[in-house]
Write a protein that holds these residues in place. Structure first.
Motif, PDB file in Angstrom:
ATOM      1  N   THR A 113       0.437  -0.839   0.504  1.00 35.56           N
ATOM      2  CA  THR A 113      -0.297   0.209  -0.058  1.00 35.56           C
ATOM      3  C   THR A 113       1.318   1.188  -0.050  1.00 35.56           C
ATOM      4  O   THR A 113       2.086   1.496  -0.069  1.00 35.56           O
ATOM      5  CB  THR A 113      -1.201  -0.072   0.619  1.00 35.56           C
ATOM      6  OG1 THR A 113      -0.213  -0.013   2.560  1.00 35.56           O
ATOM      7  CG2 THR A 113      -1.914  -1.646   1.381  1.00 35.56           C
ATOM      8  N   ALA A 114       0.387   2.616  -0.314  1.00 38.20           N
ATOM      9  CA  ALA A 114       0.927   3.470   0.100  1.00 38.20           C
ATOM     10  C   ALA A 114       1.171   3.305   1.204  1.00 38.20           C
ATOM     11  O   ALA A 114       2.492   4.879   1.154  1.00 38.20           O
ATOM     12  CB  ALA A 114      -0.132   4.792  -1.039  1.00 38.20           C
ATOM     13  N   ASP A 115       1.277   3.743   2.005  1.00 33.99           N
ATOM     14  CA  ASP A 115       1.618   3.908   3.790  1.00 33.99           C
ATOM     15  C   ASP A 115       3.113   2.815   3.974  1.00 33.99           C
ATOM     16  O   ASP A 115       3.386   3.611   4.709  1.00 33.99           O
ATOM     17  CB  ASP A 115       0.994   3.280   4.561  1.00 33.99           C
ATOM     18  CG  ASP A 115      -0.474   4.033   4.657  1.00 33.99           C
ATOM     19  OD1 ASP A 115      -1.001   5.205   3.930  1.00 33.99           O
ATOM     20  OD2 ASP A 115      -1.437   3.506   5.409  1.00 33.99           O
TER      21      ASP A 115
ATOM     22  N   GLU B 212       6.874   2.110   1.660  1.00 34.91           N
ATOM     23  CA  GLU B 212       8.092   2.139   0.492  1.00 34.91           C
ATOM     24  C   GLU B 212       9.276   1.054   0.831  1.00 34.91           C
ATOM     25  O   GLU B 212       9.478   1.521   2.013  1.00 34.91           O
ATOM     26  CB  GLU B 212       8.600   3.583   0.858  1.00 34.91           C
ATOM     27  CG  GLU B 212       9.657   4.030   0.017  1.00 34.91           C
ATOM     28  CD  GLU B 212      10.371   5.225   0.282  1.00 34.91           C
ATOM     29  OE1 GLU B 212      11.284   5.771  -0.381  1.00 34.91           O
ATOM     30  OE2 GLU B 212       9.799   5.850   0.785  1.00 34.91           O
TER      31      GLU B 212
END
Length: 124
Positions: free
Chosen positions: A14-16, A18
């Motif tokens: 998810t974007a949460d 990296e």
């Protein structure tokens, strides 16, 4: 504790999160995280009655201290469903601590009773 393996939950996609390295992710709070599975070894000191739903402090707290990490997700649902495999997410503000923790994959980490109320831990 034995049979350490890398675990990659869906939340890491998810974007949460990296990707910061092999099995290492940086979360929205800026900490580095990784997830591992492992089994308790009920033949070892401190782990006699342990299970995924009830991990004892010995040697688990020593693992956290040795690798300078903390638990950031307990994966309650996965641990509740499992009879043997424990699921944990570990975090640190320093990527080097997570890299060091990942060296435990394929090894054992356990406590040995020294007598007189003392013990030491072993990684092999």
């Amino acid at each position: 504790m034995k049979n350490f393996k890398l675990y990659t939950p869906e939340k890491y996609n998810t974007a949460d999160y990296e990707k910061a390295g092999q099995g290492i992710y940086k979360n929205a709070g800026g900490d580095y995280v990784t997830s591992l599975t492992f089994e308790m070894d009920n033949t070892r000191f401190g782990e006699e009655e342990d299970c995924p739903q009830d991990i004892s402090q010995t040697p688990f707290e020593d693992l956290l201290d040795s690798y300078m990490v903390w638990v950031s997700d307990f994966y309650d649902d996965l641990n509740a469903e499992s009879e043997v495999t424990c699921y944990q997410e570990f975090a640190s503000g320093n990527i080097a601590d997570i890299e060091k923790l990942l060296t435990i994959i394929g090894k054992q980490f356990y406590a040995v009773d020294d007598g007189d109320g003392y013990y030491h831990t072993v990684t092999e």
